[in-house]
Design an enzyme around this catalytic site. Structure first.
Site, PDB file in Angstrom:
ATOM      1  N   SER A 283      55.771 -52.990  52.733  1.00  0.00           N
ATOM      2  CA  SER A 283      55.830 -53.466  54.111  1.00  0.00           C
ATOM      3  C   SER A 283      55.925 -52.285  55.057  1.00  0.00           C
ATOM      4  CB  SER A 283      57.048 -54.373  54.311  1.00  0.00           C
ATOM      5  OG  SER A 283      57.228 -54.683  55.684  1.00  0.00           O
TER       6      SER A 283
ATOM      7  N   GLU B 213      48.438 -48.694  55.128  1.00  0.00           N
ATOM      8  CA  GLU B 213      47.840 -49.540  54.087  1.00  0.00           C
ATOM      9  C   GLU B 213      47.000 -48.717  53.113  1.00  0.00           C
ATOM     10  OE1 GLU B 213      47.784 -52.934  57.501  1.00  0.00           O
ATOM     11  OE2 GLU B 213      45.947 -51.854  57.003  1.00  0.00           O
TER      12      GLU B 213
END
Length: 184
Positions: A85, A151
């Site tokens: 996250s 990411e």
């Protein structure tokens, strides 16, 4: 042409990976290597990375599950909940983390935020210094939008962790290919 950004994207990605603390990665790996079972979780694109990591862990022969999948059993003591996250502050992820801890599991995290609930609750956290969708555009420069650098960095980090775990466990690519899905 989309390739005009390739050098800047690669430079930013290498820069973010170069800032990762090797000792944090080593502790993170040890936690995974000592886990009875590994439960992977995240939302959005981070969740896709968690799923990809879970797939490679399974290819290595690790008992691995995706949180929320109908075939995922209950988490217990000796298990690890791995969460990816960027913000580390998603309320639904925090709820899941607290539930796992309550069941006796440990938590491993990949995040950008050392001031997050996820970072504080995890036994081991790896920080990737990259902008998130919540950061003001002018504070952390990246040509990539929103949390893309995180990411992409977490995806590559997970692949590097797999390579190191393969080395430590003496697992060959052929061993992993054997476990690859054959009903495709």
């Amino acid at each position: 042409m989309g390739l005009e950004y390739r050098q800047q994207v690669m430079n930013e990605l290498c820069g973010a990976i170069d800032l990762i603390d090797p000792a944090a990665v080593e502790s993170f790996e040890a936690q995974l290597l000592n886990a009875k079972r590994i439960f992977c979780h995240g939302t959005g694109r981070s969740g896709l990375n968690a799923r990809a990591f879970a797939m490679r862990l399974m290819h290595m022969g690790r008992e691995t599950y995706i949180v929320g999948d109908v075939l995922t059993p209950s988490i217990r003591e000796g298990d690890v909940l791995l969460v990816i996250s960027a913000s580390g502050n998603s309320k639904n992820l925090e709820t899941t983390v607290r539930k796992a801890i309550g069941e006796g599991a440990s938590v491993a995290a990949i995040t950008t935020n050392s001031d997050s609930a996820l970072y504080r609750l995890a036994q081991n956290s790896v920080l990737i210094k990259a902008p998130t969708k919540n950061d003001p555009v002018d504070e952390k420069a990246s040509v990539a939008p929103m949390g893309t650098l995180f990411e992409e960095g977490s995806y590559i980090l997970c692949d590097m962790i797999i390579l190191d775990m393969m080395r430590k466990l003496e697992i060959k690519t052929a061993d992993m290919v054997y476990r690859h899905a054959n009903l495709e």
